[in-house]
Design an enzyme around this catalytic site. Structure first.
Site, short mmCIF file in Angstrom:
data_model
loop_
_atom_site.label_atom_id
_atom_site.label_comp_id
_atom_site.label_asym_id
_atom_site.label_seq_id
_atom_site.Cartn_x
_atom_site.Cartn_y
_atom_site.Cartn_z
N HIS A 178 -9.71 1.44 4.73
CA HIS A 178 -8.42 0.94 5.92
C HIS A 178 -8.31 2.13 6.82
CE1 HIS A 178 -4.37 2.48 6.58
NE2 HIS A 178 -3.89 1.79 6.14
N ASN A 233 0.74 -1.44 0.32
CA ASN A 233 -0.22 -0.19 0.70
C ASN A 233 0.88 0.80 0.07
OD1 ASN A 233 -1.41 2.31 0.60
ND2 ASN A 233 -2.38 1.40 2.68
N TRP A 234 0.99 2.08 -0.94
CA TRP A 234 2.21 2.84 -1.27
C TRP A 234 1.18 4.37 -0.06
CZ3 TRP A 234 3.90 2.57 -6.64
CH2 TRP A 234 4.81 0.84 -7.48
N LYS A 235 0.28 4.58 -0.41
CA LYS A 235 0.00 5.45 0.10
C LYS A 235 -0.38 6.74 -0.34
CE LYS A 235 -0.19 3.02 4.92
NZ LYS A 235 -0.36 3.02 6.27
N GLU A 247 -5.13 -4.81 10.49
CA GLU A 247 -4.64 -4.23 10.92
C GLU A 247 -4.24 -2.98 12.36
OE1 GLU A 247 -3.09 -3.33 6.41
OE2 GLU A 247 -3.99 -1.56 6.96
N GLY A 259 2.23 2.09 10.48
CA GLY A 259 3.03 3.26 10.74
C GLY A 259 3.95 3.85 11.96
N GLU A 311 -7.10 4.73 8.07
CA GLU A 311 -6.89 6.21 7.69
C GLU A 311 -8.02 6.61 6.72
OE1 GLU A 311 -2.62 5.69 5.31
OE2 GLU A 311 -2.54 5.11 7.84
N GLY A 334 2.76 -0.93 4.50
CA GLY A 334 2.88 0.50 3.45
C GLY A 334 4.44 0.71 3.66
N GLY A 335 5.42 0.88 4.88
CA GLY A 335 6.29 1.68 4.82
C GLY A 335 7.21 1.49 3.74
N SER A 373 3.12 -1.52 10.54
CA SER A 373 4.73 -2.32 10.24
C SER A 373 5.54 -3.81 10.31
CB SER A 373 5.23 -1.75 11.90
OG SER A 373 4.39 0.10 12.15
P1 PGA Z 1 2.85 0.32 7.89
O1 PGA Z 1 1.11 0.58 6.91
O2 PGA Z 1 3.45 -1.16 7.48
O3 PGA Z 1 3.63 1.33 7.23
O4 PGA Z 1 2.19 0.57 8.89
C1 PGA Z 1 0.04 -0.52 6.50
C2 PGA Z 1 -1.15 -0.62 6.17
O5 PGA Z 1 -1.06 0.97 6.67
O6 PGA Z 1 -1.45 -0.73 5.53
#
Ligand code: PGA
Length: 251
Positions: A95, A9-11, A167, A173, A97, A234-235, A213
């Protein structure tokens, strides 16, 4: 058996040039891996740039969201038909967010899941508790409510198409990961509830990703848990080397 599924997930990261460079770096590293399903979810603006680069590869294209309406006056939304047109196979839905910052609710998640399935797009449905909810002992209540309400419009006959991403919000994050035991406990509860909703055989076939994470060093133990069938990353998905290490952890 459930095929492990790792999605990046590149956000809100990467211009088109950066997105193309990341995909070009990733492709040779994952070429030949056929026992793990792989996807990346660039921002909407990068989908068209990335899509032709993924054609014929073992990396699928995902959107980060999907509109529940087919078309019309929905400023800022992108429809299932538009996503299909650009080559999307998957859409991340609900998600945390989106829930935290943009008012996404279980009801809108359910409608978006319906729109995805109606258009042949695989929904990756995100659920997870906040730190406060965990500390209050409400993890299972919160997660299972999000699960049942988010999948309210899914028929048993199509349930195996759905991917769930557990999640924990406190792990996204933050560098804090759920321990493999903490994650497995919730994944098992999710699968048990899926069995109540759709029957045991169908529940056994539904993939449940872990997210929060996930990185090259913790992926293998997390993915080794019985009910963890992949990861939403994500990251660490923004660097080809780190992302491929996570994918190898699922092989
Ligand atoms: P993260 O994000 O790996 O940066 O914690 C995961 C996500 O939000 O899908």
């Amino acid at each position: 058996m459930r095929k492990p599924f790792i999605a990046g997930n590149w956000k809100m990261n990467n211009t088109r040039a950066e997105a193309k460079a990341l995909v070009e770096a990733l492709k040779p590293l994952v070429a030949g891996i056929d026992n793990v399903e792989i996807a990346v979810a660039p921002a909407f603006t990068c989908l068209e740039a990335v899509s032709p680069l993924l054609a014929g590869s073992n990396i699928g294209l995902s959107a980060q969201n999907i509109a529940y309406a087919p078309s019309g006056a929905y400023t800022g939304e992108v429809s299932a038909a538009m996503l299909k047109d650009v080559g999307c196979v998957y859409a991340i839905i609900g998600h945390s967010e989106r829930r935290q910052f943009f008012g996404e609710t279980d009801a809108s998640v359910a409608k978006r899941v319906r729109a995805a399935l109606d258009n042949g797009i695989i929904p990756i449905v995100c659920i997870g508790e906040t730190l406060q909810e965990r500390e209050d002992g409400r993890t299972f209540d919160v997660v299972l409510t999000q699960l049942v309400e988010g999948l309210a419009a899914v028929e048993s006959s199509e349930a195996t198409l759905v991917v769930i991403a557990y999640e924990p919000v406190w792990a996204i994050g933050t560098g804090k990961t759920a321990t493999p035991e903490q994650a497995q406990e919730v994944h098992a509860a999710i699968r048990a509830r899926l069995a109540e909703c759709f029957g045991g055989e169908i529940a056994e076939a539904i993939r449940i990703q872990y997210g929060g994470s996930v990185n090259a060093s913790n992926a293998k133990t997390l993915l080794g848990q019985k009910d963890i069938d992949g990861a939403l990353v994500g990251g660490a998905s923004l660097k080809a080397d780190a992302f491929v290490e996570i994918i190898r952890g699922a092989c």
